[in-house]
Design an enzyme around this catalytic site. Structure first.
Site: not given
Ligand code: CAA
Length: 389
Positions: A344, A371
């Site tokens: 802008q 990510e």
């Molecule tokens: N560190 C360690 N453990 C973790 C964690 C973390 N940051 N986050 C979750 N967990 C664990 C939880 O403690 C849980 O463990 P328990 O079952 O033993 O309690 C387990 O993982 C499941 O966790 P959730 O129930 O929280 O899982 P969810 O299905 O609700 O998902 C979410 C959580 C935060 C939505 C996750 O799915 C997420 O981050 N989604 C986004 C994915 C993402 O960032 N994708 C980008 C991919 S890479 C990319 O972009 C391409 C590239 O090349 C750059």
């Protein structure tokens, strides 16, 4: 302000200045051309490897530079001030690939899969997302089935940064679908020795165009069981732990883009005249500059804070999920805010490919998406604060 809270050692200043000089002398002259053509910048990435930028936090014994997280953040910020494409290649290599092997790999895996990538002789990638599984990463459909000393992989992964060229990829796939997230496992793949590994179509992208992104496909792809990272079923936690580190990298990338947009805007506002005065003298411009500067400084504090939390975690093992999500959320929205304001302020010139400002605008957007989208960061932060998880 950040200097007082996060004083830089001589070593920090050295790597920051080395990255700044490299970006100015080697990347700036080619950034626009590689953005336009979408070619992968092999030469400059190779040189970044030789300078130790591709495995900054990896100990020297595994081919890295043996420095701390703040060093990594400072170097990445400088590279991204000039070109976010080089930045994401560096970020994925360092945090999404090397960090996971450092934290979860066996000694043998570190020797084989970490050394070449941390030293910059090979490129690493990370593959979690699938066409129907993005934010909801636990719902992936790709499968790995054990067959003696191997696993046989089938399925399709998408949006793999460096997918078209990566030598090694850490891949997340289902070994036991009935267990959902707890049925996901991680595998280290040597792409040159993986029959049934196919690189899919390269994505034509809005921004970060010199970084190559593609699908990867497994057609009865055989991976040695020895290449499994962690235990069967550990994959989702490994993926999330690694993303905590990755999000600091993308936050630093966003900070670099924001600063580039800001610096271009200040220079332009001091020079460009309208209605008989410098445009910086108009409050409409001046207030934009003030908001950009304030947000950048806040983003920097959040990023350095997350870097400090990650550094502490090396000794304590404590999670730094919140610090990392807040830093990435705020820095990426700051990048978009600053890039938008910069276009802008530059008016027509901000829309022209003659200046890099339009590239900053296109590059900034992805930091709010990959990510973990801004919505996912808000989900992570709010759930933790409300005690919902
Ligand atoms: N560190 C360690 N453990 C973790 C964690 C973390 N940051 N986050 C979750 N967990 C664990 C939880 O403690 C849980 O463990 P328990 O079952 O033993 O309690 C387990 O993982 C499941 O966790 P959730 O129930 O929280 O899982 P969810 O299905 O609700 O998902 C979410 C959580 C935060 C939505 C996750 O799915 C997420 O981050 N989604 C986004 C994915 C993402 O960032 N994708 C980008 C991919 S890479 C990319 O972009 C391409 C590239 O090349 C750059």
């Amino acid at each position: 302000m950040s200097d007082a809270l996060f004083p830089l050692s001589n070593e920090h200043k050295m790597i920051r200045d080395a990255a700044r000089d490299f970006a100015k002398n080697e990347i700036a002259p080619i950034a626009a051309q590689f953005d336009e053509s979408g070619e992968f910048p092999y030469e400059t990435i190779k040189k970044m490897g030789e300078m130790g930028f591709m495995g900054i936090e990896v100990p020297e014994q595994y081919g890295g530079a043996g420095m701390d997280t703040l060093s990594y953040v400072l170097a990445l910020e400088e590279i991204c001030k000039v070109d976010a494409s080089h930045g994401v290649i560096m970020s994925v290599n360092n945090s999404l690939y090397c960090h996971g092997i450092m934290k979860f790999g066996t000694e043998e895996q570190k020797q084989k899969f970490l050394k070449p990538v941390a030293s910059g002789k090979a490129i690493g990638a990370y593959s979690l997302t699938e066409p129907m599984s993005g934010s909801d990463a636990g719902t992936m459909k790709s499968r790995a089935v054990r067959d003696g000393d191997f696993y046989v992989l089938n399925g399709r992964k998408s949006w793999v940064t460096s997918g078209p060229i990566a030598d090694y990829i850490v891949v997340f796939t289902m070994t036991d679908p009935a267990k959902k997230q707890k049925g996901i496992s991680a595998f280290l793949m040597d792409t040159k020795n993986a029959p049934g590994f196919v690189r899919g179509k390269k994505e034509p992208k809005l921004g970060i165009r010199a970084s190559a992104t593609s699908e990867i496909i497994f057609e009865n792809c055989r991976v040695p069981a020895a290449n499994r990272l962690g235990e069967e079923g550990d994959g989702f936690k490994i993926a999330m732990t690694v993303l905590d580190a990755g999000r600091i990298g993308i936050g630093s990338q966003a900070l670099g883009i924001a600063e580039a947009a800001y610096e271009a805007s200040v220079a332009y506002a001091r020079e460009r005249e309208a209605f008989g005065q410098k445009i910086g003298e108009f409050q409409g411009t001046g207030f934009k500059i003030a908001d950009m500067k304030t947000r950048i400084e806040a983003a920097r504090l959040l990023i350095y804070n997350a870097a400090a939390a990650k550094e502490r975690s090396k000794a304590t093992g404590e999670r730094y999920t919140l610090q990392s999500s807040m830093a990435k959320l705020f820095a990426s929205e700051t990048a978009m805010f600053c890039a938008h304001a910069a276009v802008q302020i530059h008016g027509g010139m901000g829309y022209s490919k003659e200046l890099p400002v339009e590239r900053f605008f296109r590059d900034a957007k992805i930091t709010e998406i990959y990510e973990g989208t801004s919505e996912i960061q808000r989900h992570v932060i709010s759930r933790a604060e409300l005690g919902l998880k």
